[in-house]
Design an enzyme around this catalytic site. Structure first.
Site, PDB file in Angstrom:
ATOM      1  N   ASP A  83     -19.790 -59.819  -0.892  1.00  0.00           N
ATOM      2  CA  ASP A  83     -20.916 -59.532   0.003  1.00  0.00           C
ATOM      3  C   ASP A  83     -21.151 -60.667   0.994  1.00  0.00           C
ATOM      4  O   ASP A  83     -21.463 -60.429   2.168  1.00  0.00           O
ATOM      5  CB  ASP A  83     -22.188 -59.277  -0.812  1.00  0.00           C
ATOM      6  CG  ASP A  83     -22.163 -57.940  -1.524  1.00  0.00           C
ATOM      7  OD1 ASP A  83     -21.306 -57.105  -1.170  1.00  0.00           O
ATOM      8  OD2 ASP A  83     -22.978 -57.728  -2.445  1.00  0.00           O
TER       9      ASP A  83
ATOM     10  N   GLY B 130     -12.995 -54.841  -1.836  1.00  0.00           N
ATOM     11  CA  GLY B 130     -12.980 -56.035  -2.668  1.00  0.00           C
ATOM     12  C   GLY B 130     -13.146 -55.758  -4.142  1.00  0.00           C
ATOM     13  O   GLY B 130     -13.711 -56.567  -4.879  1.00  0.00           O
TER      14      GLY B 130
ATOM     15  N   HIS C  20       2.823 -64.419   4.717  1.00  0.00           N
ATOM     16  CA  HIS C  20       3.233 -63.219   3.993  1.00  0.00           C
ATOM     17  C   HIS C  20       4.743 -63.240   3.777  1.00  0.00           C
ATOM     18  O   HIS C  20       5.348 -62.206   3.475  1.00  0.00           O
ATOM     19  CB  HIS C  20       2.833 -61.953   4.765  1.00  0.00           C
ATOM     20  CG  HIS C  20       1.358 -61.749   4.883  1.00  0.00           C
ATOM     21  ND1 HIS C  20       0.514 -61.803   3.794  1.00  0.00           N
ATOM     22  CD2 HIS C  20       0.569 -61.488   5.959  1.00  0.00           C
ATOM     23  CE1 HIS C  20      -0.740 -61.581   4.203  1.00  0.00           C
ATOM     24  NE2 HIS C  20      -0.727 -61.400   5.502  1.00  0.00           N
TER      25      HIS C  20
ATOM     26  N   THR D   7      -5.355 -62.610   0.700  1.00  0.00           N
ATOM     27  CA  THR D   7      -5.036 -63.706   1.621  1.00  0.00           C
ATOM     28  C   THR D   7      -6.277 -64.362   2.211  1.00  0.00           C
ATOM     29  O   THR D   7      -6.464 -65.582   2.094  1.00  0.00           O
ATOM     30  CB  THR D   7      -4.152 -63.194   2.779  1.00  0.00           C
ATOM     31  OG1 THR D   7      -3.276 -62.173   2.320  1.00  0.00           O
ATOM     32  CG2 THR D   7      -3.369 -64.336   3.397  1.00  0.00           C
TER      33      THR D   7
END
Length: 288
Positions: free
Chosen positions: A223, A251, A100, A52
């Site tokens: 990052d 991630g 959502h 998201t």
């Protein structure tokens, strides 16, 4: 028939489904009766912890910050249920929203477009546990182990926010023929972000020169986002978020191997295959 397990975290109930305590049922009803869609609205829709914030950040850049460069992403691309309707109504077009919601709950309207991002259910379960038990501790007051979470929340129909993962994904995949919905996978974004953003650009029919695309790809790497205080949820530190935790935790694809037992892994794959992959012709990727 077995008795449903108690929902072990702070929540509201709307339409028989747990929802976050900061999105009360009254707000859902208000949206149904008062929200007016615009033809250029775009919804970023996901099950929780399925890309998201990543997509909010990308979309805000693709559209050149339509609300201005605000202090954090949830002001720029708000969660509809979390924001006051007067604020939603005052937003400049095009409006970008996150949700959502399952398909039946999300606002509809002529021209409204939706981007639905799926993530493999093994990684989704692990990230959701981290979100509930270690990051937003003040929101949930959840103290169970991962196994508790797996059994009592994620895999228990009716105990996850916004509904059971598999039901949520199915509700959107039932709309596969809808030309106003773009489906994509979290794993594909990890594999080749440039390619997936180009596909978004094509779907949205917007201009994105190569130099702009390159900048967005760079700014949307994991990052870079962890260091960006407009998207890393540092504004919630010490309030409802544990200051020691990371909202953007890994991630990556395959983190489930560090948490799921073989039996849990097999159970998820079996349900995903029978309920989603075979009926809807998709394939989850659990590793890259």
């Amino acid at each position: 028939m077995s008795k449903a397990k108690e929902i072990p975290y702070i929540h509201h109930i709307y339409d028989g489904v747990p929802v976050p305590h900061f999105t009360p049922p009254e707000r859902f009803e208000e949206i149904k009766t008062h929200h007016k869609s615009r033809y250029d609205d775009v919804f970023i829709a996901t099950y929780q912890k399925c890309g998201t914030t990543w997509l909010q950040h990308i979309m805000n850049q693709l559209y050149d910050f339509p609300q201005g460069e605000l202090e954090h992403i949830n002001k720029s691309v708000p969660w509809l249920e979390e924001e006051e309707q007067s604020v939603i109504d005052s937003m400049k077009s095009p409006r970008l929203f996150k949700t959502h919601d399952k398909w039946s709950w999300v606002p509809k309207g002529e021209g409204v477009r939706y981007i639905y991002c799926m993530r493999n259910p093994k990684d989704a379960a692990c990230s959701y546990y981290n979100h509930m038990a270690k990051v937003f501790t003040g929101h949930y007051n959840y103290h169970g182990s991962f196994d508790d979470f797996y059994n009592d929340v994620f895999m228990e129909p009716g105990n996850s926010e916004q509904g059971w993962y598999f039901d949520h994904v199915i509700s959107w995949l039932e709309q596969k023929g809808n030309s106003n919905i773009h489906f994509l996978f979290f794993e594909d974004m990890v594999e080749d972000l440039d390619r997936e953003i180009r596909r978004l650009v094509d779907f949205l029919k917007i201009e994105c020169p190569d130099d702009k695309l390159k900048r967005i790809v760079g700014d949307s790497k994991f990052d870079a986002m962890t260091k960006n205080n407009t998207v890393n949820y540092s504004w919630r530190d010490g309030v409802v978020k544990s200051s020691e935790s990371k909202f953007l935790s890994k991630g990556k694809v395959g983190n489930w191997t560090e948490h799921l037992s073989e039996a849990q892994s097999d159970e998820i794959e079996k349900i995903a295959r029978e309920l989603i992959e075979i009926p809807y012709g998709i394939k989850f990727r659990y590793t890259l």
